[in-house]
Structure formats: C-alpha cells, structure tokens
Design an enzyme around this catalytic site. Sequence first.
Site, PDB file in Angstrom:
ATOM      1  N   GLU A  21      61.319  44.313  55.209  1.00 47.33           N
ATOM      2  CA  GLU A  21      61.421  42.846  55.189  1.00 47.33           C
ATOM      3  C   GLU A  21      61.120  42.282  53.802  1.00 47.33           C
ATOM      4  O   GLU A  21      60.572  42.982  52.945  1.00 47.33           O
ATOM      5  CB  GLU A  21      60.479  42.232  56.229  1.00 47.33           C
ATOM      6  CG  GLU A  21      59.011  42.510  55.956  1.00 47.33           C
ATOM      7  CD  GLU A  21      58.090  41.429  56.506  1.00 47.33           C
ATOM      8  OE1 GLU A  21      58.292  40.255  56.133  1.00 47.33           O
ATOM      9  OE2 GLU A  21      57.173  41.769  57.255  1.00 47.33           O
ATOM     10  N   SER A 134      54.612  33.295  67.461  1.00 44.80           N
ATOM     11  CA  SER A 134      55.576  33.686  66.429  1.00 44.80           C
ATOM     12  C   SER A 134      56.929  34.017  67.053  1.00 44.80           C
ATOM     13  O   SER A 134      57.008  34.669  68.104  1.00 44.80           O
ATOM     14  CB  SER A 134      55.068  34.907  65.674  1.00 44.80           C
ATOM     15  OG  SER A 134      56.069  35.365  64.789  1.00 44.80           O
ATOM     16  N   ALA A 135      57.996  33.583  66.376  1.00 48.48           N
ATOM     17  CA  ALA A 135      59.353  33.937  66.814  1.00 48.48           C
ATOM     18  C   ALA A 135      59.546  35.456  66.777  1.00 48.48           C
ATOM     19  O   ALA A 135      60.454  35.981  67.426  1.00 48.48           O
ATOM     20  CB  ALA A 135      60.381  33.245  65.919  1.00 48.48           C
ATOM     21  N   ASP A 136      58.675  36.165  66.046  1.00 56.34           N
ATOM     22  CA  ASP A 136      58.753  37.636  66.040  1.00 56.34           C
ATOM     23  C   ASP A 136      58.661  38.192  67.461  1.00 56.34           C
ATOM     24  O   ASP A 136      59.354  39.155  67.804  1.00 56.34           O
ATOM     25  CB  ASP A 136      57.592  38.255  65.239  1.00 56.34           C
ATOM     26  CG  ASP A 136      57.687  37.996  63.735  1.00 56.34           C
ATOM     27  OD1 ASP A 136      58.699  37.453  63.278  1.00 56.34           O
ATOM     28  OD2 ASP A 136      56.708  38.356  63.042  1.00 56.34           O
ATOM     29  N   LYS A 153      47.790  41.206  62.833  1.00 58.19           N
ATOM     30  CA  LYS A 153      46.539  40.894  62.148  1.00 58.19           C
ATOM     31  C   LYS A 153      45.580  40.195  63.070  1.00 58.19           C
ATOM     32  O   LYS A 153      45.976  39.387  63.902  1.00 58.19           O
ATOM     33  CB  LYS A 153      46.837  39.978  60.977  1.00 58.19           C
ATOM     34  CG  LYS A 153      46.632  40.713  59.689  1.00 58.19           C
ATOM     35  CD  LYS A 153      46.792  39.836  58.503  1.00 58.19           C
ATOM     36  CE  LYS A 153      47.065  40.767  57.346  1.00 58.19           C
ATOM     37  NZ  LYS A 153      47.938  40.202  56.366  1.00 58.19           N
TER      38      LYS A 153
HETATM   39  N1  PSU Z   1      51.668  39.655  58.852  1.00 65.01           N
HETATM   40  C1  PSU Z   1      51.247  40.251  57.711  1.00 65.01           C
HETATM   41  N2  PSU Z   1      51.937  40.041  56.544  1.00 65.01           N
HETATM   42  C2  PSU Z   1      53.057  39.257  56.514  1.00 65.01           C
HETATM   43  C3  PSU Z   1      53.500  38.648  57.746  1.00 65.01           C
HETATM   44  C4  PSU Z   1      52.774  38.879  58.870  1.00 65.01           C
HETATM   45  O1  PSU Z   1      50.258  40.959  57.727  1.00 65.01           O
HETATM   46  O2  PSU Z   1      53.650  39.087  55.429  1.00 65.01           O
HETATM   47  C5  PSU Z   1      54.758  37.822  57.758  1.00 65.01           C
HETATM   48  C6  PSU Z   1      55.892  38.624  58.428  1.00 65.01           C
HETATM   49  O3  PSU Z   1      57.092  38.396  57.725  1.00 65.01           O
HETATM   50  C7  PSU Z   1      55.954  38.018  59.822  1.00 65.01           C
HETATM   51  C8  PSU Z   1      55.602  36.573  59.537  1.00 65.01           C
HETATM   52  O4  PSU Z   1      57.210  38.169  60.427  1.00 65.01           O
HETATM   53  O5  PSU Z   1      54.571  36.658  58.555  1.00 65.01           O
HETATM   54  C9  PSU Z   1      55.141  35.830  60.777  1.00 65.01           C
HETATM   55  O6  PSU Z   1      55.050  34.466  60.493  1.00 65.01           O
HETATM   56  P1  PSU Z   1      54.946  33.375  61.699  1.00 65.01           P
HETATM   57  O7  PSU Z   1      53.541  33.506  62.242  1.00 65.01           O
HETATM   58  O8  PSU Z   1      55.151  32.055  61.020  1.00 65.01           O
HETATM   59  O9  PSU Z   1      55.998  33.716  62.697  1.00 65.01           O
HETATM   60 MN    MN Z   2      52.884  31.575  63.316  1.00 64.25          MN
END
Ligand code: PSU
Ligand code: MN
Length: 296
Positions: A21, A134-136, A153
């Site tokens: 990524e 998260s959309a993940d 995390k």
């Molecule tokens: N967790 C980490 N390092 C990162 C991310 C998550 O330890 O760089 C990044 C990844 O790209 C993940 C995104 O997909 O943060 C998630 O962000 P959000 O919570 O806004 O969906």
């Molecule tokens: Mn988020």
Amino acid sequence: MIIHPEVQTALDAGRPVVALESTLITHGLPHPKNLKVARALEAAARESGAVPATIAILGGQITVGLTDDQLTYLAEATNVRKCSRRDLPVVVGRGEDGATTVAGTMIVAHVAGVRVFATGGVGGVHRGHPFDVSADLLELGRTPVTVVCAGAKAILDLPLTLEVLETQGVPIVGYRTDEFPAFYTRSSGLPVDVRCDTPEEVAAIVRARDALNLPAATLVTVPVPPDDELPADEAEAAITRALAEAEARGIKGKAVTPFLLARVSELTGEASLRANVALLLNNVRVAAAIATALSA
Ligand code: PSU
Ligand code: MN
C-alpha cells in the site's frame, strides 16, 4: 490502470507478486524514513522471491508497481489524498494523486490480479467511537485477496474490530500464533479463528475460499518479531495520551488514524518506529512465502 511491465510479466507467468500500500508512505511514516522503508519493503519482497507491486494513483492514473522516481515523488509529496474505496473515483476523475489505504489497495490489487497484499496494520473500530468503522473492515468482507498484517493497532477497539470482521465473514488466520497481534505488541489476549504454521496451510484456506466462491478476504495476522516488540505498558501509555489529544482537538474522520499514528510515534520515539519497520518487513516476507505457495 498502468501495470509495471515487471509485475505484468510475473502475473502472466503465474509467478509470485506481493502488493504493497502507499498510505503508509504518505500518511503512516515520517519523511524521510518513509522512502527508506518503502524501498526496503520492495527489496524484502524480491529477496523472498516475489515481485513487489506498490499501488498508488498518480495524476489520476491507477498505478500498480512504481518506479523508484514515482516512489520518491510520493514519499516527498505533501498533497496526496488518502484513498479508501470512496476516494478512488474522486482522485481518478479529477486527475489527482492518491495514496491507497488497505481498502483502496485491496480493490486495485484484486482488479490487477495480485492475490497477496502485505501491510502493517489494518484499520478498525475506533475506541469510544463505535460508529467510526474503517472502510478496511467492509472491504475485507467483499474483496477476495489475502491480506498479511500485524493485526490492528491498539489505538483501536480490538474486540469490536474482531466482531465486525466476524460479521463481514472474514476468517482471521494467526500465522504461528494463537492470538490476534496488536501491531506494536505480539499479544492482545484475543483469539484468532485458526492458527497456520506454514505458507502452504494458508494457501489451502485461500484455495478453498476461491473454490467456494466466497467474496471475503483472508486476513493473515503475524506478530511483530519478539526482539522488536514495544513494551505493552509503554505502547498503552502513548495511545491513551494520543487518544485524549485527538478528542481535545476535535480530530475527526479520515484524519483520526494519521493523527494517532504520528502522535504515538512521537511519544514513543525510535522504539515504535523500529517495531513498525520490523513488522512491515516481516509481513512482506510472509506474504511472499504465501504468494509462492499459491503459485505452486
Ligand atoms: N495502521 C497503521 N499504519 C497505517 C494505517 C493503519 O499502523 O499507515 C493506514 C492504512 O493505510 C489503513 C488506514 O488502511 O490507515 C486506515 O485508516 P482509516 O482508519 O481512516 O480507515
Ligand atoms: Mn478510522
């Protein structure tokens, strides 16, 4: 979509490819360390017998496999949009630059035919904000790739994150572990769905998923190497403080994760960066081994 010729050749020949990524380069790691790490991850994939394919959007063009100039540009640029699913059409339509998150990278990897993707940590459900999911997690429920990570995390609510993944139909594999890893630390006290000790065991589950035509990803979680782990109390103290600061400053939406990552890393100094880099390299090696098993 532009696929780097080296990546396309490997895909055509059925040789192992590992997607990487780009949000971790633009929003996850401090400059100039980010460029060093991005290069080291690509090198680790190669040393493990896989072709790396770092994914990003450059001037509206979805790009799979970056040149060193493109990697350098991304690492130094300050105006790159963090691209999850909803951001992809915006960035492509407007001809902008975008760094793909776990969700964004999964979508592109799947369309390009790259089956295995290595990252650091996936997004999750935020602590105290159970609607900030998260959309993940939803992408993991709908896009059948294999994502190798060090868990999520501990800035997140890990039990709720696992609940959402269960609802989304995502099996969580513990790679040589029975516990869901917590990124900086090896253990969270939470169980995984299944333990696998070899890349072949993971490949068997992935093949079964595809034979059953199930849309959900396979999430392979690998604990940070023991020598690079951050002490749990040190990690937790920094996380608690970073979370309080985010609340006080009213940080919301897609800015939350980058803010917390940056603060935790400032508060714990070199130790967290060391853990972060070590787990990323380790995940790339495991991903390359799984990609190799899948291409056998
Ligand atoms: N967790 C980490 N390092 C990162 C991310 C998550 O330890 O760089 C990044 C990844 O790209 C993940 C995104 O997909 O943060 C998630 O962000 P959000 O919570 O806004 O969906
Ligand atoms: Mn988020």
